[in-house]
Scaffold this motif. Structure first.
Motif, mmCIF file in Angstrom:
data_model
loop_
_atom_site.group_PDB
_atom_site.id
_atom_site.type_symbol
_atom_site.label_atom_id
_atom_site.label_comp_id
_atom_site.label_asym_id
_atom_site.label_seq_id
_atom_site.Cartn_x
_atom_site.Cartn_y
_atom_site.Cartn_z
ATOM 1 N N ASP A 58 45.838 47.216 58.605
ATOM 2 C CA ASP A 58 46.698 46.019 58.677
ATOM 3 C C ASP A 58 45.909 45.030 59.310
ATOM 4 O OD1 ASP A 58 48.735 47.819 58.389
ATOM 5 O OD2 ASP A 58 48.823 48.026 59.898
ATOM 6 N N LEU A 59 44.647 45.207 60.063
ATOM 7 C CA LEU A 59 43.969 43.578 60.761
ATOM 8 C C LEU A 59 42.029 44.250 60.247
ATOM 9 C CD1 LEU A 59 43.279 41.858 62.934
ATOM 10 C CD2 LEU A 59 43.301 43.550 64.522
ATOM 11 N N VAL A 60 41.808 43.126 60.066
ATOM 12 C CA VAL A 60 40.382 42.969 59.798
ATOM 13 C C VAL A 60 39.516 41.899 60.089
ATOM 14 C CG1 VAL A 60 38.438 42.862 57.985
ATOM 15 C CG2 VAL A 60 40.645 43.925 57.239
ATOM 16 N N VAL A 61 38.881 42.542 61.298
ATOM 17 C CA VAL A 61 38.172 41.706 62.561
ATOM 18 C C VAL A 61 36.348 41.517 61.636
ATOM 19 C CG1 VAL A 61 36.975 40.917 64.714
ATOM 20 C CG2 VAL A 61 39.167 42.737 64.689
ATOM 21 N N MET A 62 36.214 40.093 61.572
ATOM 22 C CA MET A 62 35.167 39.996 60.687
ATOM 23 C C MET A 62 34.417 39.033 62.391
ATOM 24 S SD MET A 62 36.160 38.667 57.080
ATOM 25 C CE MET A 62 36.637 40.403 56.517
ATOM 26 N N ASP A 63 33.304 39.483 62.649
ATOM 27 C CA ASP A 63 32.464 38.517 64.031
ATOM 28 C C ASP A 63 30.816 38.363 62.491
ATOM 29 O OD1 ASP A 63 31.365 37.736 65.525
ATOM 30 O OD2 ASP A 63 30.808 39.850 66.232
ATOM 31 N N GLU A 64 31.468 36.785 63.147
ATOM 32 C CA GLU A 64 30.387 35.434 61.549
ATOM 33 C C GLU A 64 29.508 36.887 60.308
ATOM 34 O OE1 GLU A 64 27.635 33.426 63.333
ATOM 35 O OE2 GLU A 64 28.856 34.334 66.383
ATOM 36 N N PRO A 65 30.496 37.087 59.369
ATOM 37 C CA PRO A 65 30.186 37.957 58.396
ATOM 38 C C PRO A 65 29.197 37.546 57.254
ATOM 39 C CG PRO A 65 32.508 37.405 58.397
ATOM 40 C CD PRO A 65 31.828 37.056 59.533
ATOM 41 N N THR A 66 29.085 36.006 57.633
ATOM 42 C CA THR A 66 28.698 35.024 56.987
ATOM 43 C C THR A 66 27.020 34.407 57.009
ATOM 44 O OG1 THR A 66 29.514 33.104 57.196
ATOM 45 C CG2 THR A 66 30.243 34.817 54.845
ATOM 46 N N THR A 67 26.604 35.466 58.356
ATOM 47 C CA THR A 67 25.629 34.506 59.005
ATOM 48 C C THR A 67 24.018 33.916 58.275
ATOM 49 O OG1 THR A 67 26.653 34.450 61.502
ATOM 50 C CG2 THR A 67 24.216 34.026 61.520
ATOM 51 N N ALA A 68 24.115 35.418 57.986
ATOM 52 C CA ALA A 68 22.313 36.328 57.281
ATOM 53 C C ALA A 68 22.227 35.691 55.757
ATOM 54 C CB ALA A 68 22.745 37.693 57.488
ATOM 55 N N VAL A 69 23.467 35.063 55.322
ATOM 56 C CA VAL A 69 23.594 34.646 54.122
ATOM 57 C C VAL A 69 23.522 33.314 53.846
ATOM 58 C CG1 VAL A 69 24.392 37.190 53.217
ATOM 59 C CG2 VAL A 69 25.606 34.480 53.800
ATOM 60 N N ASP A 70 23.064 33.174 51.698
ATOM 61 C CA ASP A 70 23.025 31.639 51.774
ATOM 62 C C ASP A 70 24.504 29.998 52.032
ATOM 63 O OD1 ASP A 70 23.026 31.499 48.905
ATOM 64 O OD2 ASP A 70 21.833 33.288 49.580
ATOM 65 N N VAL A 71 23.981 29.272 51.170
ATOM 66 C CA VAL A 71 25.536 28.910 51.369
ATOM 67 C C VAL A 71 26.504 29.353 49.628
ATOM 68 C CG1 VAL A 71 25.130 27.063 52.696
ATOM 69 C CG2 VAL A 71 24.715 27.064 50.320
ATOM 70 N N VAL A 72 25.636 29.487 49.239
ATOM 71 C CA VAL A 72 26.971 29.627 47.607
ATOM 72 C C VAL A 72 26.590 31.727 48.011
ATOM 73 C CG1 VAL A 72 26.040 30.302 45.699
ATOM 74 C CG2 VAL A 72 24.593 28.629 46.287
ATOM 75 N N MET A 73 25.975 32.369 48.037
ATOM 76 C CA MET A 73 26.550 33.230 48.575
ATOM 77 C C MET A 73 27.637 33.249 49.884
ATOM 78 S SD MET A 73 26.981 37.016 48.012
ATOM 79 C CE MET A 73 25.855 36.943 46.886
#
Length: 341
Positions: free
Chosen positions: A181-196
């Motif tokens: 029901d709930l997904v917690v995402m802690d900065e999931p895109t920090t380590a990838v480039d802006v396109v990804m």
């Protein structure tokens, strides 16, 4: 998917301290939040403001010396009575993890087991929580990877054999394995480039619309949340200083810190404007400033800010804790905490 007025998660007066041999550090102080079904709630603030500590407390993933010292975290599942996650035993909590609540951790490389193939990590979860046979679990794992654009043959890969973007998408697929029901995402895109980053965010939005889960999304990038969040909570020095609809917070921030965060990022649309950083540094939580924690850096500081803690006020626009909107001088308790109304 339009968010429902029905709450999925209610956090009340949540307080987290870090204990050492001297004095406790109050890392999260009296936080109140509500997440509705089908909603994406963004939590934003500078590094060290308490974002990750807040969500690890909510998901019961705190490690010593961090201790949750007060408050409640109530989950309202579709089937069954509401439960306070802070009162559950480890055995009771394990039945909810992945089934009702899943977490996408900040570092995908650390989240995936480096000595186990990707497929093994998926099948372990599916067999434990869904009771699937090994073959059925492998088939379901392949379907989950396909949802995030990863070929099924990657199930035989180890984490180091995947790119950063693939590792991050794999952790998202793993979090969705049991339809939580709930997904917690802690900065999931920090380590990838802006396109990804954009690819991952589009996939998260698509999967949320298809599967109907709610999201708590933690980041330091306010401009990113404007695109994906329904509502935003702004944290500073362990407290939530403003909440409200994402678009309103961007176009009409009411707390000076929210306005300063907006000014530190380039505009998404419209004419160019000068980007201004926030002067000074976030306060040390061992000895936080008296009164409003933001007052040493605030351009609108006036007399009450130095010694009186602002009381959060609620209206149709959201919640804000600032003397600029408080009207008459607010009251504080003897311990300096917010006087609740």
């Amino acid at each position: 998917m339009t968010p429902s007025p029905t709450p999925l998660l209610t956090v009340r007066d949540l307080t987290v301290d870090y204990y050492d041999q001297v004095n406790p550090v109050h890392a999260v102080r009296g936080v109140d939040l509500t997440l509705h079904r089908g909603e994406t709630l963004g939590i934003v603030g500078e590094s060290g403001c308490g974002k990750s500590t807040l969500v690890t407390a909510v998901t019961r993933l705190l490690r010593p010396p961090a201790v949750t010292t007060a408050g409640s975290v109530v989950l309202h599942p579709r089937d069954g009575a509401p439960v306070d996650l802070l009162r559950l035993t480890e055995r009771e909590l394990n039945t909810l993890r992945w089934e009702k609540i899943a977490v996408v951790l900040q570092s995908a490389m650390n989240a995936l087991n480096p000595v186990m193939r990707l497929g093994t990590q998926f099948t372990d979860v599916l067999r434990r929580h869904r009771g699937l046979s090994k073959r059925a679990a492998q088939e379901r794992a392949a379907e989950l990877l396909a949802m995030v654009g990863i070929p099924a043959d990657r199930l035989r890969s180890y984490a180091h054999e995947l790119s950063g973007g693939m590792r991050q998408r794999a952790t998202i697929a793993l979090a969705l394995a049991c339809d939580p029901d709930l997904v917690v995402m802690d900065e999931p895109t920090t380590a990838v480039d802006v396109v990804m980053q954009r690819q991952i965010l589009r996939q998260v939005a698509r999967l949320k619309a298809e599967l109907g889960f709610s999201v708590v999304f933690i980041t330091h990038d306010l401009s990113l949340l404007i695109e994906i969040a329904d509502r935003i909570a702004v944290m500073y020095a362990g407290e939530v200083v403003e909440t409200g609809p994402a678009r309103r917070l961007y176009t009409d921030p009411r707390h000076p810190y929210t306005a300063a965060l907006r000014g530190a990022f380039p505009p998404l649309h419209g004419p160019r404007r000068e980007i201004a950083g926030i002067p000074g540094s976030p306060p040390g939580l061992r000895t936080p400033p008296t009164g409003c924690a933001f007052h040493p850096r605030c351009p609108h500081r006036f007399a009450p800010c130095d010694h009186q803690t602002p009381v959060p006020t609620d209206d149709e626009h959201g919640t804000v804790a600032c003397h600029l909107l408080a009207g008459p001088a607010p009251t504080t308790r003897e311990d300096g905490r917010h006087a609740r109304t």
